[in-house]
Design a protein around this motif. Structure first.
Motif, PDB file in Angstrom:
ATOM      1  N   UNK A 167      28.728  37.535  44.768  1.00  0.00           N
ATOM      2  CA  UNK A 167      29.257  36.326  44.785  1.00  0.00           C
ATOM      3  C   UNK A 167      29.966  35.852  43.499  1.00  0.00           C
ATOM      4  N   UNK A 168      29.725  36.748  42.546  1.00  0.00           N
ATOM      5  CA  UNK A 168      30.185  36.304  40.990  1.00  0.00           C
ATOM      6  C   UNK A 168      31.274  37.323  40.810  1.00  0.00           C
ATOM      7  N   UNK A 169      31.291  38.254  41.472  1.00  0.00           N
ATOM      8  CA  UNK A 169      32.374  39.535  41.232  1.00  0.00           C
ATOM      9  C   UNK A 169      33.760  39.171  41.313  1.00  0.00           C
ATOM     10  N   UNK A 170      34.155  38.703  42.345  1.00  0.00           N
ATOM     11  CA  UNK A 170      35.573  38.476  42.700  1.00  0.00           C
ATOM     12  C   UNK A 170      35.922  37.115  42.009  1.00  0.00           C
ATOM     13  N   UNK A 171      35.215  35.997  42.036  1.00  0.00           N
ATOM     14  CA  UNK A 171      35.569  34.648  40.997  1.00  0.00           C
ATOM     15  C   UNK A 171      35.919  35.322  39.529  1.00  0.00           C
ATOM     16  N   UNK A 172      35.093  36.023  39.061  1.00  0.00           N
ATOM     17  CA  UNK A 172      35.070  36.344  37.568  1.00  0.00           C
ATOM     18  C   UNK A 172      36.373  37.376  37.478  1.00  0.00           C
ATOM     19  N   UNK A 173      36.680  38.175  38.352  1.00  0.00           N
ATOM     20  CA  UNK A 173      37.836  39.072  38.117  1.00  0.00           C
ATOM     21  C   UNK A 173      39.107  38.312  38.339  1.00  0.00           C
ATOM     22  N   UNK A 174      39.101  37.445  39.232  1.00  0.00           N
ATOM     23  CA  UNK A 174      40.450  36.749  39.521  1.00  0.00           C
ATOM     24  C   UNK A 174      40.718  35.521  38.369  1.00  0.00           C
ATOM     25  N   UNK A 175      39.421  35.002  37.871  1.00  0.00           N
ATOM     26  CA  UNK A 175      39.568  33.949  36.927  1.00  0.00           C
ATOM     27  C   UNK A 175      40.051  34.923  35.430  1.00  0.00           C
ATOM     28  N   UNK A 176      39.610  35.968  35.255  1.00  0.00           N
ATOM     29  CA  UNK A 176      39.988  36.789  33.928  1.00  0.00           C
ATOM     30  C   UNK A 176      41.155  37.065  33.984  1.00  0.00           C
ATOM     31  N   UNK A 177      41.665  37.690  35.200  1.00  0.00           N
ATOM     32  CA  UNK A 177      43.060  38.081  35.512  1.00  0.00           C
ATOM     33  C   UNK A 177      44.017  37.136  35.084  1.00  0.00           C
ATOM     34  N   UNK A 178      43.728  35.907  35.695  1.00  0.00           N
ATOM     35  CA  UNK A 178      44.740  34.817  35.695  1.00  0.00           C
ATOM     36  C   UNK A 178      44.706  34.357  34.257  1.00  0.00           C
ATOM     37  N   UNK A 204      39.201  33.438  27.207  1.00  0.00           N
ATOM     38  CA  UNK A 204      37.703  33.521  27.591  1.00  0.00           C
ATOM     39  C   UNK A 204      36.931  32.332  28.119  1.00  0.00           C
ATOM     40  N   UNK A 205      37.347  31.023  27.261  1.00  0.00           N
ATOM     41  CA  UNK A 205      36.727  29.663  27.822  1.00  0.00           C
ATOM     42  C   UNK A 205      37.302  29.547  29.054  1.00  0.00           C
ATOM     43  N   UNK A 206      38.487  29.700  29.300  1.00  0.00           N
ATOM     44  CA  UNK A 206      39.348  29.442  30.541  1.00  0.00           C
ATOM     45  C   UNK A 206      38.570  30.217  31.649  1.00  0.00           C
ATOM     46  N   UNK A 207      38.335  31.508  31.261  1.00  0.00           N
ATOM     47  CA  UNK A 207      37.672  32.334  32.472  1.00  0.00           C
ATOM     48  C   UNK A 207      36.373  31.890  32.650  1.00  0.00           C
ATOM     49  N   UNK A 208      35.294  31.634  31.683  1.00  0.00           N
ATOM     50  CA  UNK A 208      34.025  30.762  32.202  1.00  0.00           C
ATOM     51  C   UNK A 208      34.230  29.652  32.894  1.00  0.00           C
ATOM     52  N   UNK A 209      35.053  28.695  32.626  1.00  0.00           N
ATOM     53  CA  UNK A 209      35.249  27.661  33.468  1.00  0.00           C
ATOM     54  C   UNK A 209      35.747  27.977  34.689  1.00  0.00           C
ATOM     55  N   UNK A 210      36.983  28.699  34.996  1.00  0.00           N
ATOM     56  CA  UNK A 210      37.083  29.162  36.210  1.00  0.00           C
ATOM     57  C   UNK A 210      36.411  29.688  37.084  1.00  0.00           C
TER      58      UNK A 210
END
Length: 353
Positions: free
Chosen positions: A197-208, A333-339
């Motif tokens: 449940x963490x894998x997809x949101x983290x990947x999308x947020x990191x890429x974005x 990185x901060x945006x990825x964590x928040x996203x």
């Protein structure tokens, strides 16, 4: 039950601060110990991330992944070589001339301060810049002279640093090549260590976040450099190319970078000519407003969604942990964590009845 929940909240908020500080301190120690390999890996990852877009473009032309990567890297290396042969020598020459002329500019600025103080005395204004200005000028002049005197004696060290920089550059290019080829498999293997449940949101947020941030910052820096260079040439600003590049590169640092770059260039020009410094500052600020109000919203949008205060805190923490590299990657990185957190929160709210 209420008392138990209150105790849990107090423990959570009371311990979160020391835990965050301890983690930041540990990260800082790890970075300092492995600074060189971390810097090389991070630089290669960023280059591979940015070059992945032209690689995908060539893949749409029915080229294999390997062929597309080779073409993109060859084009990139060609551009680096062209810049290294044409632009870098000019910048080195202008930087050397600037360091040699700063002492003369400081002397001229001292005379200008004296004239300004005389005008203030005639109008009975209690202003005294002579002592403070002389102390500042003497300190800067002494630093510049020591720097110029140390350059010949440190020739061996400079040559060693140059050789080390070339080797690191080669390592970065080689790693970027392999990351473009096999980075997807490596990233997939790393993310599979995380809960599903963490894998997809983290990947999308990191890429974005990394896509929009670095691509937009580079484009905005090129915009500032490209626009200010002809303007400075028309205004007959000394070292126009060097000053425009300083302001452009400073755009890569969020929030404070533009102010620092424009302020530094204005101060250097002010040492020579007050009216020219006003023109330089005005032109730079006008282009900065165009960038911030017209271009930046279209390129950046609202993808990070962080409060400016938290952005500033992230920059400070990134600088404390990893210096300039930490400053550059702190915002995405901060945006990825928040996203990632927001996506997990939304999915949790949807799953709850």
């Amino acid at each position: 039950m209420r008392r138990s929940a209150l105790v849990q909240n107090l423990l959570f908020y009371g311990l979160s601060g020391p835990i965050i500080a301890l983690n930041a301190w540990i990260l800082s120690l790890i970075f300092r110990y492995f600074q060189n390999p971390i810097t090389i890996l991070s630089s290669a990852a960023l280059i591979a991330f940015l070059l992945n877009y032209p690689v995908k473009f060539f893949e749409t032309a029915r080229l294999s992944r390997t062929q597309a990567v080779i073409i993109v890297l060859l084009v990139t290396l060609t551009l680096f070589v062209i810049l290294g042969v044409t632009l870098v020598p000019i910048l080195i020459d202008q930087t050397t001339q600037l360091l040699n002329k700063i002492p003369n500019w400081l002397s001229e600025s001292q005379a200008n301060l004296q004239r300004f103080e005389n005008i203030a005395r005639q109008r009975r204004l209690p202003l005294d810049f002579t002592v403070v200005g002389k102390q500042v000028n003497d300190n800067i002049e002494l630093y510049i002279k020591n720097l110029l005197q140390q350059l010949p004696s440190n020739a061996v060290g400079l040559a060693s640093s140059l050789l080390s920089g070339i080797l690191n550059f080669v390592l970065v290019i080689v790693l970027a090549f392999y990351m473009l080829l096999y980075g997807k498999q490596v990233w997939s293997g790393l993310t599979h260590l995380l809960p599903s449940h963490v894998r997809l949101p983290l990947t999308n947020s990191l890429r974005l976040n990394f896509h929009y941030f670095f691509l937009s910052q580079i484009l905005l820096a090129l915009f500032m450099t490209g626009c200010l260079t002809p303007i400075f040439l028309v205004l007959q600003v000394p070292f126009a190319l060097l000053f425009a590049i300083i302001i452009g590169i400073s755009q890569l640092i969020p929030l404070i970078g533009a102010t620092l770059g424009i302020g530094l260039v204005t101060l250097l020009v002010l040492l020579q000519n007050l009216w020219l410094a006003v023109k330089v500052a005005s032109a730079a600020m006008i282009m900065q407003q165009i960038k911030d109000n017209l271009l930046a919203p279209k390129l950046l949008g609202d993808f990070i969604g962080l409060n400016p205060i938290w952005i500033f805190v992230a920059i400070l923490m990134g600088f404390e942990i990893a210096g300039l590299l930490g400053t550059l990657v702190a915002i995405p990185i901060a945006g990825t964590i928040k996203g990632t957190y927001d996506a997990l929160k939304v999915s949790k709210d949807i799953s709850e009845p």
